[in-house]
Design an enzyme around this catalytic site. Sequence first.
Site, PDB file in Angstrom:
ATOM      1  N   SER A   1       0.824  -1.206   0.000  1.00  0.00           N
ATOM      2  CA  SER A   1       0.000   0.000   0.000  1.00  0.00           C
ATOM      3  C   SER A   1       0.858   1.257   0.000  1.00  0.00           C
ATOM      4  CB  SER A   1      -0.975   0.000   1.168  1.00  0.00           C
ATOM      5  OG  SER A   1      -0.283  -0.038   2.396  1.00  0.00           O
ATOM      6  N   GLU A   2       2.003   1.263   0.699  1.00  0.00           N
ATOM      7  CA  GLU A   2       2.922   2.397   0.664  1.00  0.00           C
ATOM      8  C   GLU A   2       4.365   1.937   0.730  1.00  0.00           C
ATOM      9  OE1 GLU A   2      -0.473   4.871   0.922  1.00  0.00           O
ATOM     10  OE2 GLU A   2      -0.046   3.239   2.276  1.00  0.00           O
ATOM     11  N   THR A   3       5.218   2.712   0.044  1.00  0.00           N
ATOM     12  CA  THR A   3       6.662   2.582   0.148  1.00  0.00           C
ATOM     13  C   THR A   3       7.182   3.942   0.579  1.00  0.00           C
ATOM     14  OG1 THR A   3       6.780   0.879  -1.555  1.00  0.00           O
ATOM     15  CG2 THR A   3       8.802   2.099  -1.109  1.00  0.00           C
TER      16      THR A   3
END
Length: 188
Positions: free
Chosen positions: A57-59
């Site tokens: 979902s996020e980096t």
Amino acid sequence: MFGEMGKKAIRYAVVDAFAAEPFKGNPAAVCLLEEEGASATVDDRWMQSVAAEFNLSETAFLARDSSGAAGAAPRFHLRWFTPVTEVDLCGHATLASAHFLFTTVLPEHGKLEFMTRSGILTAKKVPAPGSTGVPGEEQGKLFIELDFPMIGFLECNEMLSIPETLNGAPIVSVHKSATDGDLIVPSP
């Protein structure tokens, strides 16, 4: 734990936020860009490609900022990318970034600052809930407190289709965030 950015190695980790054991919680990738001035020179398309490759979902991408005063908390530029776009704020990837820095890069520090598109965020090691021990670690567990910038809210008279969306739940008021128009709808 190392990826390639051109010919430079990048340290990275996948951290499970909000979890006490592996493969639980909310995973985020954290990439440390160790080259001085990396936050200004790294190509946005490269970061977007890395985030798409991780497909989480996020980096989060971290780059040290050396402009702070001597003795101040270490400061990092922090940016977040989903697999398709950059976002202004991400709580679990910020927590993952702080955990990565506190455990592998700066274990001697108790506080960090992140410079972001949403403002300056802080992370600090804290004692475990209900303990009086050393801040940060109790029985091998790291506890981190995050401080995010406050977002102002405005009164909103638009009811839209909120009652139907909430399956008829009673509504106290409707507010809209001053920055991006998100709705806050408290219920009794």
